[in-house]
Enzyme design. Structure first.
Site, mmCIF file in Angstrom:
data_model
loop_
_atom_site.group_PDB
_atom_site.id
_atom_site.type_symbol
_atom_site.label_atom_id
_atom_site.label_comp_id
_atom_site.label_asym_id
_atom_site.label_seq_id
_atom_site.Cartn_x
_atom_site.Cartn_y
_atom_site.Cartn_z
ATOM 1 N N CYS A 8 0.829 -1.217 0.000
ATOM 2 C CA CYS A 8 0.000 0.000 0.000
ATOM 3 C C CYS A 8 0.859 1.261 0.000
ATOM 4 C CB CYS A 8 -0.921 -0.012 1.228
ATOM 5 S SG CYS A 8 -2.280 1.189 1.130
ATOM 6 N N ASP A 127 -5.541 -2.982 12.158
ATOM 7 C CA ASP A 127 -4.402 -2.080 12.175
ATOM 8 C C ASP A 127 -4.213 -1.573 13.599
ATOM 9 O OD1 ASP A 127 -2.295 -0.596 11.203
ATOM 10 O OD2 ASP A 127 -3.476 0.540 9.752
#
Length: 216
Positions: A8, A127
């Site tokens: 990402c 996360d």
């Protein structure tokens, strides 16, 4: 099977090409302006053109105005939305595009309840909780993850080539998501780190046994 791998926060065409060559299954484009990895629409279009068939393009948004999301989807061939803010299920489903929902993990958070609130999600991405949005390159306490989340699990948060094998063996996620762990600097990827990360994930995925049994 080894988890799928998403790299990402790509901002350069050469990094997209190197991520694909390293073996990434998906590349992530960040459409959150405060992020140092943010890409505008013209840049995103250029990056998307460098992505070959059968590699997914994931668009990351944080509490974005729906008109902004729709304009982005009209310009960029995004296969999957990754929603990192305070969006609810109705918001997530309105774009007629598959989505994954990020959870910012901290002690006391009921991840089972969180996952149940997004029945339309293809997966829940875990996360680290930090001020603001995004994991800040930090690892969260993996013992907070329940043995069965009720939704496919994507693991993020401070992963790199040194710790991802342990994460995969322990949690057996369907996918892993990395950004800062394969960077030379914010938004600039390191080819060697990307290759090492992919190799570590593939090696861990080939190990036999259910890594969740290692939890204590």
């Amino acid at each position: 099977m080894a988890p799928r791998i998403k790299i990402c926060g790509l901002t350069r065409v050469e990094d997209v090409q190197q991520a694909v060559h390293a073996g990434a299954d998906a590349i992530g484009l960040v459409f959150y302006p405060p992020s140092p990895r943010y890409v505008d629409l013209p840049t995103a279009v250029r990056l998307a053109r460098a992505v070959p068939p059968f590699v997914s393009i994931v668009g990351l948004f944080v509490n974005a105005d729906p008109l902004t999301v729709r304009a982005t989807l009209a310009a960029v061939p995004i296969h999957l939305l990754q929603l990192h803010g305070d969006e609810d299920e109705a918001y997530c489903r309105q774009f007629d595009r598959p989505y994954i929902k990020a959870a910012r993990v901290r002690p006391g958070m009921d991840l089972l309840q969180y996952a149940a609130a997004f029945p339309g999600a293809q997966a829940i991405l875990l996360d680290a909780f930090v001020d603001g949005y995004g994991g800040g390159g930090r690892v969260f306490d993996w013992s907070l993850v329940p043995p069965a989340l009720g939704r496919p699990l994507i693991l993020s948060g401070g992963l790199d080539a040194e710790n991802v094998a342990a994460a995969v063996c322990r949690l057996r996620p369907e996918a892993v998501d990395v950004s800062s762990g394969v960077e030379a600097s914010k938004g600039i990827k390191d080819v060697g780190k990307m290759r090492a990360f992919v190799a570590a994930v593939r090696a861990a995925g080939s190990m036999s046994g259910d890594g969740r049994e290692m939890k204590s």
